[in-house]
Design an enzyme around this catalytic site. Sequence first.
Site, PDB file in Angstrom:
ATOM      1  N   TYR A   1      30.864  40.561  50.213  1.00  0.00           N
ATOM      2  CA  TYR A   1      31.378  39.220  49.941  1.00  0.00           C
ATOM      3  C   TYR A   1      32.601  39.279  49.031  1.00  0.00           C
ATOM      4  O   TYR A   1      33.625  38.641  49.304  1.00  0.00           O
ATOM      5  CB  TYR A   1      30.271  38.382  49.308  1.00  0.00           C
ATOM      6  CG  TYR A   1      30.663  36.969  48.948  1.00  0.00           C
ATOM      7  CD1 TYR A   1      30.768  35.988  49.929  1.00  0.00           C
ATOM      8  CD2 TYR A   1      30.911  36.607  47.633  1.00  0.00           C
ATOM      9  CE1 TYR A   1      31.118  34.683  49.609  1.00  0.00           C
ATOM     10  CE2 TYR A   1      31.259  35.304  47.296  1.00  0.00           C
ATOM     11  CZ  TYR A   1      31.362  34.352  48.284  1.00  0.00           C
ATOM     12  OH  TYR A   1      31.704  33.071  47.959  1.00  0.00           O
TER      13      TYR A   1
ATOM     14  N   LYS B   1      36.392  38.044  50.025  1.00  0.00           N
ATOM     15  CA  LYS B   1      37.048  36.959  49.305  1.00  0.00           C
ATOM     16  C   LYS B   1      38.316  37.436  48.603  1.00  0.00           C
ATOM     17  O   LYS B   1      39.300  36.690  48.480  1.00  0.00           O
ATOM     18  CB  LYS B   1      36.071  36.336  48.307  1.00  0.00           C
ATOM     19  CG  LYS B   1      34.930  35.555  48.960  1.00  0.00           C
ATOM     20  CD  LYS B   1      35.446  34.400  49.799  1.00  0.00           C
ATOM     21  CE  LYS B   1      34.330  33.496  50.278  1.00  0.00           C
ATOM     22  NZ  LYS B   1      34.839  32.367  51.101  1.00  0.00           N
TER      23      LYS B   1
ATOM     24  N   ASP C   1      31.863  29.036  66.685  1.00  0.00           N
ATOM     25  CA  ASP C   1      31.677  30.231  65.872  1.00  0.00           C
ATOM     26  C   ASP C   1      33.043  30.846  65.638  1.00  0.00           C
ATOM     27  O   ASP C   1      33.613  31.505  66.523  1.00  0.00           O
ATOM     28  CB  ASP C   1      30.756  31.211  66.599  1.00  0.00           C
ATOM     29  CG  ASP C   1      30.563  32.517  65.844  1.00  0.00           C
ATOM     30  OD1 ASP C   1      31.153  32.678  64.754  1.00  0.00           O
ATOM     31  OD2 ASP C   1      29.834  33.391  66.350  1.00  0.00           O
TER      32      ASP C   1
ATOM     33  N   ASN D   1      37.818  26.919  55.157  1.00  0.00           N
ATOM     34  CA  ASN D   1      36.711  26.913  54.201  1.00  0.00           C
ATOM     35  C   ASN D   1      35.465  27.607  54.749  1.00  0.00           C
ATOM     36  O   ASN D   1      34.528  27.876  54.006  1.00  0.00           O
ATOM     37  CB  ASN D   1      36.372  25.456  53.840  1.00  0.00           C
ATOM     38  CG  ASN D   1      35.143  25.333  52.973  1.00  0.00           C
ATOM     39  OD1 ASN D   1      35.134  25.768  51.825  1.00  0.00           O
ATOM     40  ND2 ASN D   1      34.080  24.751  53.519  1.00  0.00           N
TER      41      ASN D   1
END
Length: 266
Positions: free
Chosen positions: A169, A173, A69, A96
């Site tokens: 999100y 990002k 994790d 990634n």
Amino acid sequence: MRTPPPFDLSGRAALVTGAGSPTGIGYAAARLLGDLGASLTLAATTDRVHERAAELGARGIPTLGVVGDLTREEDASSLVAQAYAAHGRLDILVANAGMVSALDGDYLAGSIDETDPQRWRASLARNLDTAYLTCRAALPHLRASGAGRIILVSSVTGAAMAMRGEVAYAAAKAALVGLARALSVDEARHGVTVNVVAPGWIATGSQTPGEVTEGELVPAGRSGTADEIAAAIAFLASPGAAYITGQVLLVDGGNSIAEERRTPGP
């Protein structure tokens, strides 16, 4: 046929996170890096990473699979230590991990009203902290390489555009771009390059029917493939990309530059 020197990764070792899905970007990137000569360590949150490692091992690519994790500092440090112990070096990091975890399928989407502080922190941990912690653990080895490569996988969401109901999100990002640019300045003197690949609509196993439709509306008229994202990652990991750092490469079929969405008339 011998790989041309600008793309030859023989003798280099790569670590790819988020590489458990057989249809995902992480596994496609690992497969291509291995085909170009790199030895590999794959990381994922579930045991399926061992299946991916076995598949690449069957291709003759030395590959280690590690479950962890990466929102936890101790897991990120252990991953890097295992990668270095397996191959005796670490030259390439492809961060990634993020978006959807097989261990916890919650996508963590939501508007700001729907995103309470706990959900906000969980999304940042999954999509930003995983990269930060892995980079921090890997950098001593990447510096020692003299030609270290870090490729952060972001998204056009946040890095260039935004979607409805994706507050956390998009923030995470977008933050990956800032992380890459800051690291690129700090690490250039060590020969380490740091870049971002920002995919658009990509046809992986996690793509929803709505996302398939969105992909058909981009100028290219289709979603991209995991292999097309892998090609961008592999280029930035290559010796030939030594003078590229702090950059964001959008791989989105022209979606981020097209103002019009109507079908052109005769």
